[in-house]
Design a protein around this motif. Structure first.
Motif, PDB file in Angstrom:
ATOM      1  N   GLU A  55      11.195  26.957  45.091  1.00 28.87           N
ATOM      2  CA  GLU A  55      11.542  28.386  45.133  1.00 28.87           C
ATOM      3  C   GLU A  55      13.036  28.610  45.369  1.00 28.87           C
ATOM      4  O   GLU A  55      13.606  29.606  44.916  1.00 28.87           O
ATOM      5  CB  GLU A  55      10.734  29.069  46.235  1.00 28.87           C
ATOM      6  N   ARG A  97       0.085  29.231  52.572  1.00 32.70           N
ATOM      7  CA  ARG A  97      -0.054  30.513  53.292  1.00 32.70           C
ATOM      8  C   ARG A  97      -1.487  30.721  53.765  1.00 32.70           C
ATOM      9  O   ARG A  97      -1.713  31.218  54.867  1.00 32.70           O
ATOM     10  CB  ARG A  97       0.393  31.663  52.393  1.00 32.70           C
ATOM     11  N   HIS A 121       9.362  33.957  50.062  1.00 35.42           N
ATOM     12  CA  HIS A 121       8.039  33.777  50.660  1.00 35.42           C
ATOM     13  C   HIS A 121       8.107  33.544  52.169  1.00 35.42           C
ATOM     14  O   HIS A 121       7.067  33.593  52.839  1.00 35.42           O
ATOM     15  CB  HIS A 121       7.318  32.602  49.997  1.00 35.42           C
ATOM     16  N   GLN A 122       9.295  33.276  52.711  1.00 41.84           N
ATOM     17  CA  GLN A 122       9.420  33.052  54.152  1.00 41.84           C
ATOM     18  C   GLN A 122      10.640  33.739  54.776  1.00 41.84           C
ATOM     19  O   GLN A 122      10.653  33.972  55.988  1.00 41.84           O
ATOM     20  CB  GLN A 122       9.479  31.551  54.481  1.00 41.84           C
ATOM     21  N   ARG A 178       2.375  26.990  47.450  1.00 44.06           N
ATOM     22  CA  ARG A 178       2.688  28.134  48.305  1.00 44.06           C
ATOM     23  C   ARG A 178       1.430  28.926  48.658  1.00 44.06           C
ATOM     24  O   ARG A 178       1.225  29.308  49.816  1.00 44.06           O
ATOM     25  CB  ARG A 178       3.704  29.035  47.603  1.00 44.06           C
ATOM     26  N   LYS A 179       0.586  29.172  47.678  1.00 43.18           N
ATOM     27  CA  LYS A 179      -0.641  29.932  47.907  1.00 43.18           C
ATOM     28  C   LYS A 179      -1.524  29.240  48.931  1.00 43.18           C
ATOM     29  O   LYS A 179      -2.046  29.868  49.865  1.00 43.18           O
ATOM     30  CB  LYS A 179      -1.388  30.118  46.585  1.00 43.18           C
ATOM     31  N   THR A 198      13.962  31.315  50.265  1.00 46.44           N
ATOM     32  CA  THR A 198      12.733  31.667  49.554  1.00 46.44           C
ATOM     33  C   THR A 198      12.214  32.990  50.073  1.00 46.44           C
ATOM     34  O   THR A 198      12.065  33.171  51.287  1.00 46.44           O
ATOM     35  CB  THR A 198      11.641  30.590  49.679  1.00 46.44           C
ATOM     36  N   GLU A 220       3.827  27.141  42.923  1.00 43.21           N
ATOM     37  CA  GLU A 220       3.073  28.383  43.180  1.00 43.21           C
ATOM     38  C   GLU A 220       1.730  28.088  43.816  1.00 43.21           C
ATOM     39  O   GLU A 220       1.302  28.791  44.740  1.00 43.21           O
ATOM     40  CB  GLU A 220       2.895  29.146  41.864  1.00 43.21           C
TER      41      GLU A 220
END
Length: 493
Positions: A325, A390, A233-234, A386-387, A231, A383
């Motif tokens: 993701e 974080r 995101h990470q 994830r938001k 992903t 989504e």
């Protein structure tokens, strides 16, 4: 163990390669900085360095202890040394994890047979930077297949293409993962440095388990282009080295606008002790207490304990988002790369068709779960997860703890000692303090703290976003005080 004693001990275990009278081989476990100095003063040459490390790989990785840390050697390594580009890493050998693309004679497979016969068209962005800085890409390191995202029952350090990587301190124990080969190779002195990748713990866990330095930078400081994804995101790459100074040197090459940090005086530095992330292993906690005393004696101010809000909730949300993701990011990667497998669905089918070689020890449950998570409503839920994850891990978690006590960094033991390898049962449930920084996308440094029953334990330093230089500077200062790195003994018990 003091550095001089470390080198002497290592030299007794495996003597260095002999050279002509004009040059000398480096001692085992010479750092990037050591080797750069030797090259600068013409005590050695890039071809001799490559020969030295290839000889150690032959003795330790391929025969002898048989760590199995390196999945493939670069057949062009010797030729590259004939025309090394000038730069910070001129002539210095570096290993690359096998999920980082190289457009050369080597393959990039994430340890999977599915990608074995179709090579990438270009170097990953970070490989381009390494080559431009004069580094010699010595080879590719083994890893937990697909960076350990295939199954909850996996054994870290095993891939269908590369087999099983072992811990150089105790060959019966895990090297952790997923950057298993990178950590084991550096710990064993097969190269002075390697590049690993992390989504959650895949740099800091094997680094601490094998007794070296691992640095997961702030998300985005190193380009992810050309890295096989889980992903975006990470996912991030990061250095795995013998010293914090060497990790900082690599960051100067790998990241934009990175200023080389200098060690700081610890006098007045405020460190928050994360007790809830420190586990309950009595020997680890005793080692941690001894380290905290060293920090206090050096003038550091310890705030003990410090709570990290929302850590459990953030981790759960991030895992939910990650499985969603994974499908999108891996599909995009496989489609643009080409080859016989162009989607997660096709990868699942490939593994089923090659079950005897791809899945002799564990399955692909996470892949199968992820493939079902492609509907618009599930993607939208991912989504949102994830938001929130974080936010909880970063501003409402790490940042809240730092700001509440005006802290420079948060600290805790990185890991409990690595577990025994058991391919039938999979990984032992060993504590690793990686999730908060991974989910937040914040910098996380681990450096050696000592040994417990012959197995390494690391010390973690965690900071806020883009505090990479500050964390590395603190790490250098702590490393100079603790001197806790030990040479591996390749114990068979």
């Amino acid at each position: 163990m003091k550095r001089r004693r470390l080198l002497q001990s290592a030299a007794m275990v495996l003597p260095p390669l002999s050279c002509s009278h004009k040059h000398r081989a480096p001692l085992p476990f010479a750092t990037l900085a050591d080797l750069a100095a030797m090259l600068q003063t013409r005590q050695t040459t890039p071809p001799l360095l490559v020969e030295h490390f290839l000889e150690r790989i032959a003795r330790i990785d391929r025969t002898g202890p048989k760590l199995n840390a390196i999945i493939e050697l670069n057949p062009e390594a010797k030729a590259i040394t004939a025309a090394c580009k000038p730069g910070l890493l001129r002539g210095l050998p570096v290993l690359i994890k096998d999920n980082i693309e190289t457009a050369d004679a080597m393959q990039t497979t994430a340890g999977s047979l599915a990608l074995r016969d179709h090579k990438p068209a270009r170097d990953a962005a970070l490989v381009t930077r390494l080559r431009a800085a004069g580094a010699v890409i010595l080879g590719k390191t083994n890893l937990s297949e697909w960076a350990n995202i295939r199954s909850p029952n996996s054994t870290s350090g095993w891939s269908a293409r590369g087999g099983l990587t072992r811990n150089p301190h105790k060959l019966t124990h895990s090297a952790s993962g997923s950057s298993s080969g990178s950590a084991a190779a550096v710990a064993a002195g097969l190269a002075p440095a390697a590049i690993g990748t992390e989504t959650n713990g895949s740099i800091v866990s094997p680094a601490s388990a094998c007794g070296i330095v691992g640095f997961k930078p702030t998300l985005g400081r190193i380009s992810g282009a050309g890295i096989i994804p889980i992903t975006h995101h990470q996912d991030t790459a990061g250095p795995m080295t013998l010293t914090v100074r060497d990790a900082a040197l690599l960051m100067q090459v790998l990241a934009d606008d990175f200023t080389a940090p200098s060690p700081l005086s610890l006098k007045g530095i405020r460190l928050g002790v994360l007790r809830k992330q420190s586990g309950s292993h009595p020997q680890v906690l005793a080692l941690f207490e001894a380290t905290l005393k060293q920090l206090r004696d050096a003038g550091a101010i310890l705030i003990d304990p410090v709570e990290l809000p929302n850590a459990r909730e953030a981790g759960g949300l991030a895992f939910k988002a990650m499985l969603i993701e994974l499908r999108a990011d891996l599909n995009a990667y496989l489609a643009q790369r080409g080859g016989d497998v162009r989607s997660l669905a096709e990868l699942i089918a490939f593994n089923e068709a090659h079950r005897d070689t791809e899945m002799p020890h564990f399955g692909q449950e996470f892949f199968e779960q992820s493939e079902k998570l492609g509907t618009p409503d599930i993607i939208a839920a991912g989504e949102q997860a994830r938001k929130l994850a974080r936010q909880l891990a970063g501003p409402d978690g790490i940042d809240a703890a730092l700001q509440a006590h005006a802290l420079d960094a948060l600290i805790c033991p990185t890991n409990d000692p690595a577990g025994l390898i058991d391919l039938k049962k999979g990984d032992a449930d060993v504590r690793v303090a990686s999730t908060p920084a991974a989910v937040a996308g914040y910098p996380h440094l681990t450096l050696p703290m000592g040994l417990v029953d012959g197995l390494p334990v690391g010390l973690s330093l965690i900071g806020t976003a883009n505090a990479d230089e500050r964390i590395l500077a603190l790490g250098q200062s702590i490393e100079e005080i603790t001197q806790a790195r030990h040479a591996p003994v390749f114990s068979a018990r």
